[in-house]
Scaffold this motif. Structure first.
Motif, PDB file in Angstrom:
ATOM      1  N   ASN A  69     -21.719 -18.519  -8.245  1.00 26.71           N
ATOM      2  CA  ASN A  69     -22.862 -19.021  -7.492  1.00 26.71           C
ATOM      3  C   ASN A  69     -24.227 -18.645  -8.054  1.00 26.71           C
ATOM      4  O   ASN A  69     -25.242 -19.045  -7.480  1.00 26.71           O
ATOM      5  CB  ASN A  69     -22.801 -18.557  -6.017  1.00 26.71           C
ATOM      6  CG  ASN A  69     -21.600 -19.119  -5.293  1.00 26.71           C
ATOM      7  OD1 ASN A  69     -21.183 -20.246  -5.550  1.00 26.71           O
ATOM      8  ND2 ASN A  69     -21.001 -18.319  -4.399  1.00 26.71           N
ATOM      9  N   VAL A  70     -24.292 -17.891  -9.173  1.00 29.50           N
ATOM     10  CA  VAL A  70     -25.618 -17.560  -9.696  1.00 29.50           C
ATOM     11  C   VAL A  70     -26.295 -18.809 -10.253  1.00 29.50           C
ATOM     12  O   VAL A  70     -27.408 -19.164  -9.855  1.00 29.50           O
ATOM     13  CB  VAL A  70     -25.527 -16.461 -10.780  1.00 29.50           C
ATOM     14  CG1 VAL A  70     -26.872 -16.308 -11.498  1.00 29.50           C
ATOM     15  CG2 VAL A  70     -25.115 -15.144 -10.152  1.00 29.50           C
ATOM     16  N   LEU A  71     -25.631 -19.501 -11.197  1.00 27.72           N
ATOM     17  CA  LEU A  71     -26.231 -20.706 -11.766  1.00 27.72           C
ATOM     18  C   LEU A  71     -26.366 -21.836 -10.748  1.00 27.72           C
ATOM     19  O   LEU A  71     -27.415 -22.501 -10.704  1.00 27.72           O
ATOM     20  CB  LEU A  71     -25.430 -21.162 -12.990  1.00 27.72           C
ATOM     21  CG  LEU A  71     -25.550 -20.263 -14.231  1.00 27.72           C
ATOM     22  CD1 LEU A  71     -24.688 -20.789 -15.362  1.00 27.72           C
ATOM     23  CD2 LEU A  71     -26.990 -20.162 -14.684  1.00 27.72           C
ATOM     24  N   PRO A  72     -25.350 -22.104  -9.924  1.00 25.24           N
ATOM     25  CA  PRO A  72     -25.539 -23.140  -8.902  1.00 25.24           C
ATOM     26  C   PRO A  72     -26.713 -22.850  -7.975  1.00 25.24           C
ATOM     27  O   PRO A  72     -27.475 -23.760  -7.612  1.00 25.24           O
ATOM     28  CB  PRO A  72     -24.215 -23.129  -8.138  1.00 25.24           C
ATOM     29  CG  PRO A  72     -23.221 -22.622  -9.131  1.00 25.24           C
ATOM     30  CD  PRO A  72     -23.954 -21.629  -9.951  1.00 25.24           C
ATOM     31  N   MET A  87     -22.200 -20.228 -24.281  1.00 25.13           N
ATOM     32  CA  MET A  87     -23.107 -19.938 -23.159  1.00 25.13           C
ATOM     33  C   MET A  87     -23.897 -21.185 -22.765  1.00 25.13           C
ATOM     34  O   MET A  87     -24.113 -21.453 -21.572  1.00 25.13           O
ATOM     35  CB  MET A  87     -24.063 -18.821 -23.557  1.00 25.13           C
ATOM     36  CG  MET A  87     -23.380 -17.487 -23.814  1.00 25.13           C
ATOM     37  SD  MET A  87     -22.761 -16.743 -22.304  1.00 25.13           S
ATOM     38  CE  MET A  87     -24.288 -16.347 -21.504  1.00 25.13           C
ATOM     39  N   ALA A  88     -24.320 -21.945 -23.775  1.00 27.14           N
ATOM     40  CA  ALA A  88     -25.061 -23.172 -23.469  1.00 27.14           C
ATOM     41  C   ALA A  88     -24.187 -24.174 -22.722  1.00 27.14           C
ATOM     42  O   ALA A  88     -24.664 -24.861 -21.799  1.00 27.14           O
ATOM     43  CB  ALA A  88     -25.588 -23.788 -24.759  1.00 27.14           C
ATOM     44  N   TYR A  89     -22.899 -24.267 -23.088  1.00 25.20           N
ATOM     45  CA  TYR A  89     -21.987 -25.164 -22.382  1.00 25.20           C
ATOM     46  C   TYR A  89     -21.854 -24.774 -20.909  1.00 25.20           C
ATOM     47  O   TYR A  89     -21.773 -25.642 -20.028  1.00 25.20           O
ATOM     48  CB  TYR A  89     -20.607 -25.141 -23.044  1.00 25.20           C
ATOM     49  CG  TYR A  89     -20.475 -26.053 -24.241  1.00 25.20           C
ATOM     50  CD1 TYR A  89     -20.646 -27.435 -24.116  1.00 25.20           C
ATOM     51  CD2 TYR A  89     -20.187 -25.539 -25.496  1.00 25.20           C
ATOM     52  CE1 TYR A  89     -20.523 -28.263 -25.203  1.00 25.20           C
ATOM     53  CE2 TYR A  89     -20.076 -26.370 -26.601  1.00 25.20           C
ATOM     54  CZ  TYR A  89     -20.242 -27.731 -26.450  1.00 25.20           C
ATOM     55  OH  TYR A  89     -20.134 -28.563 -27.547  1.00 25.20           O
ATOM     56  N   ILE A  90     -21.833 -23.479 -20.628  1.00 25.84           N
ATOM     57  CA  ILE A  90     -21.744 -23.022 -19.231  1.00 25.84           C
ATOM     58  C   ILE A  90     -22.976 -23.480 -18.456  1.00 25.84           C
ATOM     59  O   ILE A  90     -22.872 -23.972 -17.322  1.00 25.84           O
ATOM     60  CB  ILE A  90     -21.592 -21.484 -19.177  1.00 25.84           C
ATOM     61  CG1 ILE A  90     -20.247 -21.060 -19.768  1.00 25.84           C
ATOM     62  CG2 ILE A  90     -21.726 -20.986 -17.743  1.00 25.84           C
ATOM     63  CD1 ILE A  90     -20.077 -19.559 -19.891  1.00 25.84           C
ATOM     64  N   VAL A  91     -24.137 -23.324 -19.068  1.00 25.42           N
ATOM     65  CA  VAL A  91     -25.380 -23.745 -18.402  1.00 25.42           C
ATOM     66  C   VAL A  91     -25.357 -25.246 -18.133  1.00 25.42           C
ATOM     67  O   VAL A  91     -25.719 -25.709 -17.039  1.00 25.42           O
ATOM     68  CB  VAL A  91     -26.600 -23.366 -19.267  1.00 25.42           C
ATOM     69  CG1 VAL A  91     -27.876 -23.984 -18.699  1.00 25.42           C
ATOM     70  CG2 VAL A  91     -26.738 -21.850 -19.361  1.00 25.42           C
ATOM     71  N   VAL A  92     -24.904 -26.023 -19.140  1.00 26.39           N
ATOM     72  CA  VAL A  92     -24.857 -27.479 -18.973  1.00 26.39           C
ATOM     73  C   VAL A  92     -23.861 -27.867 -17.889  1.00 26.39           C
ATOM     74  O   VAL A  92     -24.133 -28.740 -17.038  1.00 26.39           O
ATOM     75  CB  VAL A  92     -24.491 -28.156 -20.312  1.00 26.39           C
ATOM     76  CG1 VAL A  92     -24.242 -29.649 -20.120  1.00 26.39           C
ATOM     77  CG2 VAL A  92     -25.599 -27.937 -21.339  1.00 26.39           C
ATOM     78  N   SER A  93     -22.699 -27.224 -17.883  1.00 26.17           N
ATOM     79  CA  SER A  93     -21.652 -27.574 -16.907  1.00 26.17           C
ATOM     80  C   SER A  93     -22.058 -27.272 -15.471  1.00 26.17           C
ATOM     81  O   SER A  93     -21.549 -27.885 -14.534  1.00 26.17           O
ATOM     82  CB  SER A  93     -20.357 -26.828 -17.245  1.00 26.17           C
ATOM     83  OG  SER A  93     -20.531 -25.431 -17.100  1.00 26.17           O
ATOM     84  N   GLU A  94     -22.989 -26.359 -15.303  1.00 27.04           N
ATOM     85  CA  GLU A  94     -23.459 -26.015 -13.959  1.00 27.04           C
ATOM     86  C   GLU A  94     -24.683 -26.824 -13.537  1.00 27.04           C
ATOM     87  O   GLU A  94     -25.325 -26.510 -12.532  1.00 27.04           O
ATOM     88  CB  GLU A  94     -23.780 -24.513 -13.887  1.00 27.04           C
ATOM     89  CG  GLU A  94     -22.586 -23.595 -14.071  1.00 27.04           C
ATOM     90  CD  GLU A  94     -21.579 -23.698 -12.933  1.00 27.04           C
ATOM     91  OE1 GLU A  94     -21.924 -24.267 -11.861  1.00 27.04           O
ATOM     92  OE2 GLU A  94     -20.449 -23.232 -13.099  1.00 27.04           O
ATOM     93  N   GLY A  95     -25.009 -27.848 -14.321  1.00 31.35           N
ATOM     94  CA  GLY A  95     -26.133 -28.714 -13.952  1.00 31.35           C
ATOM     95  C   GLY A  95     -27.475 -28.270 -14.486  1.00 31.35           C
ATOM     96  O   GLY A  95     -28.523 -28.745 -14.021  1.00 31.35           O
ATOM     97  N   GLY A  96     -27.454 -27.389 -15.480  1.00 28.67           N
ATOM     98  CA  GLY A  96     -28.709 -26.876 -16.001  1.00 28.67           C
ATOM     99  C   GLY A  96     -29.590 -27.937 -16.637  1.00 28.67           C
ATOM    100  O   GLY A  96     -30.811 -27.954 -16.431  1.00 28.67           O
TER     101      GLY A  96
END
Length: 528
Positions: free
Chosen positions: A78-81, A112-121
């Motif tokens: 839930n941090v990035l969302p 790390m960038a993929y994680i940000v993108v996958s969370e709607g960044g």
């Protein structure tokens, strides 16, 4: 109610202190060991907006300095969302803090960038690029660039989010920092593939970037030149799009800029344009590009010279006329000087390659190189065991290309004594062409020891080298060839040793002659 006020003040004081401590890298390890993430992350949901904002900044600073902490933050539930949730409805301060944290997470690795993108960044960043606040746009453009620079898939994700047209709009803003960062982001997107570069072109970025070159800021100039180079490098069509923005000769003037990075970026852009076709290379040459490139090689430090050397190589490699223009502009002399003064293998390798591109066209071009004694220098680089394989390969290729065109016997003859067999065959090949029709060259070949050296070479029967030696020997009288053959002086001395003089016969002949002389004298006296 005072207890609640005290609780809020304590939370604020805590997050402010952590934010200050996290700004200094040497504190990061201690904060991590103290379990700072367990205390900070819940504060992203705090009811007080200023605490949320400071928490995002503190997490961003922690993530910026340490990849392990960045990974821990990205993988927390839930941090990035929470960070990107309804970001368009948050305050400008929170938007900038949240975008800073996203950038700090994405910069470390593609994973790390993929994680940000996958969370709607990226979607959040695209929304922020439409914000009215220039500071928010700047933070969003920065984050998009950090994601896009990793690989083509992430750059394509940025394109799919609709970020490119928004970045082009940012170029038209008056704020200098926004121009710089949006230009850098476009460069990070367009550098990967022709398709991504075409997206940047289709968004109308090229004319705007070309006009932005007039800005006096050195950092912006460098980024604009880099962005244009990243587009031009992919295909001739994209390079033509860049050239159609009328960037020449203005780009050349930037090679004289006081900032080394600006000069290097201008030379790199020139190189990326010229490498594609003879037409593009001729355009650069006809608008004065060669003169500026040679001047840059003469006056700048090594790392800045490299793209200029490559540009000269590309220009000269396309056509004889262009190579002649490089020679006329003293390009060979500068490259020869660079070979003598440079120590780094990768720069030497490119310089040798560029010389090969100049000298490969005709005997006249090869002679221009030979006149500067370059062959001996390149042969020395090739023979040095400490040099890299890439440098040795480029030395061999250049020697092969240029020696096969060289008809200048004074430059070829010294190489006979030092060249290894795989280079020697090209040298002898040229002698086999020159000597049959040039009496002066034959005389010089004998007097300088060339013929003697050829007789000492051992070649496999039927090999190309043996054929060249046979052709050369046929250009001289048999007794001359035999005289310079190994062992011939020894055979002469041996004949001397084995010779038996017949002195008794000589004595008889001498006595007979004396008797005849005496008889003749007596006859004369009697007559008297």
């Amino acid at each position: 109610m005072s207890v609640f006020d005290q609780y809020q003040k304590s939370r604020m004081q805590f997050v402010q202190t952590v934010t200050d401590l996290a700004s200094r890298p040497h504190n990061i390890e201690y904060l991590d060991n103290a379990g700072v993430l367990d205390l900070l992350c819940p504060l992203l949901w705090d009811m007080v907006p200023s605490i949320q904002q400071l928490t995002a900044i503190a997490l961003g600073r922690l993530a910026n300095h340490d990849v392990k902490i960045a990974g821990a933050i990205a993988r927390r539930n839930n941090v990035l969302p929470q960070l990107v949730k309804q970001i368009d409805k948050q305050t400008d301060f929170f938007k900038k803090a949240a975008l800073f944290l996203l950038r700090a997470l994405a910069k470390h690795s593609p994973e790390m960038a993929y994680i940000v993108v996958s969370e709607g960044g990226l979607d959040a960043m695209a929304l922020c690029l439409e914000d009215f606040n220039p500071g928010v746009k700047e933070a969003a453009a920065w984050a998009v660039g950090y994601i896009s620079r990793h690989n083509k898939c992430l750059a394509q994700s940025a394109v799919d989010s609709g970020a490119v047209p928004l970045l082009v709009l940012c170029l038209q803003e008056s704020e200098l920092c926004l121009k710089q960062i949006s230009t850098s982001a476009l460069c990070d997107i367009g550098k990967h593939t022709p398709e991504l570069a075409q997206t940047v072109v289709d968004a109308g970025a090229i004319p705007l970037l070309a006009r932005t070159l007039a800005n006096q800021d050195a950092k912006l100039k460098r980024q604009v030149l880099s962005a244009l180079g990243c587009v031009a490098k992919h295909t001739p069509e994209l390079a033509e799009f860049v050239v159609e923005a009328e960037i020449f000769p203005e780009v050349f003037y930037h090679m004289r800029h006081a900032d080394e990075n600006v000069a290097k970026a201008a030379a790199t852009l020139t190189k990326e344009v010229c490498k594609h076709t003879v037409e593009l290379a001729r355009l650069a040459a006809n608008t004065g590009g060669i003169e500026f490139l040679v001047e840059l090689i003469d006056s700048r430090k090594s790392s800045t010279k490299l793209p200029a050397v490559m540009a000269l190589g590309y220009i000269a490699g396309h056509a004889e006329q262009l190579a002649s223009m490089v020679i006329d502009m003293k390009g060979v002399a500068q490259l020869a000087l660079l070979l003598e003064t440079e120590t780094e293998n990768h720069i030497l390798a490119i310089t040798v390659w560029a010389l090969g591109q100049i000298g490969k066209h005709s005997p006249e071009h090869a002679q221009a190189l030979a006149a500067t004694n370059i062959f001996t220098c390149i042969l020395g680089l090739y023979a040095n065991p400490q040099n890299s394989e890439d440098l040795k390969i480029k030395c061999k290729v250049t020697l092969k290309q240029v020696l096969q065109k060289c008809m200048y016997i004074e430059a070829l003859e010294p190489l006979l004594h030092d060249a290894p067999p795989n280079i020697l065959k090209y040298i002898l090949g040229q002698f086999s062409k020159i000597l049959p029709s040039d009496a002066r060259a034959r005389r010089l070949f004998v007097t300088t020891g060339g013929l003697k050296k050829v007789q000492e070479i051992r070649a496999d029967l039927g090999s190309t080298l043996a054929e060249y030696i046979t052709t050369i020997n046929c250009c001289f009288p048999e007794e001359i060839v035999r005289y310079y053959s190994p062992g011939y002086p020894d055979s002469l001395l041996e004949a001397v040793d084995q010779y038996q003089p017949n002195c008794s016969q000589m004595e008889i002949k001498s006595e007979c002659s004396n008797e005849k002389s005496t008889s003749s004298a007596s006859a004369c006296d009697n007559n008297d």
